[in-house]
Design a protein around this motif. Structure first.
Motif, PDB file in Angstrom:
ATOM      1  N   LEU A 192       0.823  -1.212   0.000  1.00  0.00           N
ATOM      2  CA  LEU A 192       0.000   0.000   0.000  1.00  0.00           C
ATOM      3  C   LEU A 192       0.859   1.265   0.000  1.00  0.00           C
ATOM      4  CD1 LEU A 192      -2.746  -1.046   2.553  1.00  0.00           C
ATOM      5  CD2 LEU A 192      -2.971  -0.852   0.072  1.00  0.00           C
ATOM      6  N   ARG A 193       2.089   1.166   0.507  1.00  0.00           N
ATOM      7  CA  ARG A 193       2.969   2.326   0.572  1.00  0.00           C
ATOM      8  C   ARG A 193       3.158   2.928  -0.810  1.00  0.00           C
ATOM      9  NH1 ARG A 193       7.426  -0.673   4.120  1.00  0.00           N
ATOM     10  NH2 ARG A 193       6.274  -0.757   6.066  1.00  0.00           N
ATOM     11  N   GLY A 194       2.989   4.227  -0.871  1.00  0.00           N
ATOM     12  CA  GLY A 194       3.191   4.942  -2.123  1.00  0.00           C
ATOM     13  C   GLY A 194       1.964   5.018  -3.013  1.00  0.00           C
ATOM     14  N   LYS A 195       0.925   4.236  -2.708  1.00  0.00           N
ATOM     15  CA  LYS A 195      -0.306   4.334  -3.491  1.00  0.00           C
ATOM     16  C   LYS A 195      -1.050   5.606  -3.083  1.00  0.00           C
ATOM     17  CE  LYS A 195      -0.943  -0.559  -4.382  1.00  0.00           C
ATOM     18  NZ  LYS A 195      -0.530  -0.486  -5.776  1.00  0.00           N
ATOM     19  N   ASN A 196      -2.021   5.991  -3.895  1.00  0.00           N
ATOM     20  CA  ASN A 196      -2.802   7.200  -3.637  1.00  0.00           C
ATOM     21  C   ASN A 196      -4.209   6.827  -3.192  1.00  0.00           C
ATOM     22  OD1 ASN A 196      -0.669   8.862  -4.482  1.00  0.00           O
ATOM     23  ND2 ASN A 196      -1.284   8.626  -6.603  1.00  0.00           N
ATOM     24  N   MET A 197      -4.767   7.643  -2.300  1.00  0.00           N
ATOM     25  CA  MET A 197      -6.114   7.435  -1.796  1.00  0.00           C
ATOM     26  C   MET A 197      -6.919   8.706  -2.003  1.00  0.00           C
ATOM     27  SD  MET A 197      -7.565   6.801   2.103  1.00  0.00           S
ATOM     28  CE  MET A 197      -6.627   5.333   2.456  1.00  0.00           C
ATOM     29  N   ALA A 198      -8.184   8.521  -2.349  1.00  0.00           N
ATOM     30  CA  ALA A 198      -9.126   9.627  -2.460  1.00  0.00           C
ATOM     31  C   ALA A 198     -10.479   9.147  -1.958  1.00  0.00           C
ATOM     32  CB  ALA A 198      -9.231  10.103  -3.904  1.00  0.00           C
ATOM     33  N   VAL A 199     -11.378  10.092  -1.697  1.00  0.00           N
ATOM     34  CA  VAL A 199     -12.697   9.757  -1.170  1.00  0.00           C
ATOM     35  C   VAL A 199     -13.746  10.616  -1.868  1.00  0.00           C
ATOM     36  CG1 VAL A 199     -14.161   9.687   0.902  1.00  0.00           C
ATOM     37  CG2 VAL A 199     -11.713   9.223   1.099  1.00  0.00           C
ATOM     38  N   VAL A 200     -14.859   9.988  -2.210  1.00  0.00           N
ATOM     39  CA  VAL A 200     -16.024  10.716  -2.690  1.00  0.00           C
ATOM     40  C   VAL A 200     -17.219  10.242  -1.865  1.00  0.00           C
ATOM     41  CG1 VAL A 200     -16.535   9.089  -4.572  1.00  0.00           C
ATOM     42  CG2 VAL A 200     -17.368  11.451  -4.701  1.00  0.00           C
TER      43      VAL A 200
END
Length: 175
Positions: free
Chosen positions: A109-117
């Motif tokens: 998971l390190r380095g991946k991007n997260m967003a929320v809607v």
């Protein structure tokens, strides 16, 4: 020698109790516009977190292995009682297993991007709603890149367009 980035762009993870509700429609709209798949958590059997890590006939690890192909994870959740859906919370709670018994998956998971809607019928969401997502991203070594809140029955075009721009900007270049 520099490692080649072979990961896919993004995936939208839908955590709603309805496959055809407002949040699902927002997720499908984003997925269509970005060319990203929508993974509906309703389609998977994911047990609640267990301190004994006792899970039978469930899909969490298999789903995480599938999601690891994507560089950007967009969590799509309705707002239920001032919080994320129970289905989404259950999914995030299971990340504990990625830190305890499946560290090999958790480290990825390190380095991946997260967003929320999010989607709701009330407009007073506030910034505190997103704290669990921001803090989880930081703890996991992920980059929190965007968030957007949509309102049922409203024109959400501006919110979705801003979110799409930020998501596209966060797609890593393939080297």
């Amino acid at each position: 020698m520099e490692k080649t980035n072979t990961s896919k762009g993004g995936v939208i993870i839908l955590g709603s109790a309805r496959s055809d509700g407002n949040t699902a429609q927002i997720a499908q709209h984003l997925g269509h516009d970005l060319g990203w798949p929508v993974v509906n958590l309703l389609d998977y059997q994911i047990e609640p977190y267990s301190y004994q890590h006792a899970y039978a006939n469930e899909d969490f690890e298999r789903l995480i292995e599938r999601l690891h192909d994507y560089q950007i994870w967009v969590f799509a959740t309705p707002v239920y009682w001032y919080s994320m859906s129970g289905r989404m919370k259950n999914f995030l709670d299971r990340f504990t297993d990625l830190l305890k018994i499946r560290k090999d998956l958790g480290r990825q998971l390190r380095g991946k991007n997260m967003a929320v809607v999010t989607s709701s019928n009330g407009g007073n969401l506030g910034n505190d709603f997103f704290i669990p997502f921001r803090a989880s991203a930081e703890y996991l070594g992920m980059h929190y890149v965007a968030e957007g809140h949509t309102l049922q029955g409203e024109n959400n075009a501006a919110v979705l367009e801003e979110l799409k721009v930020r998501l596209v900007q966060s797609v890593p270049e393939v080297k």
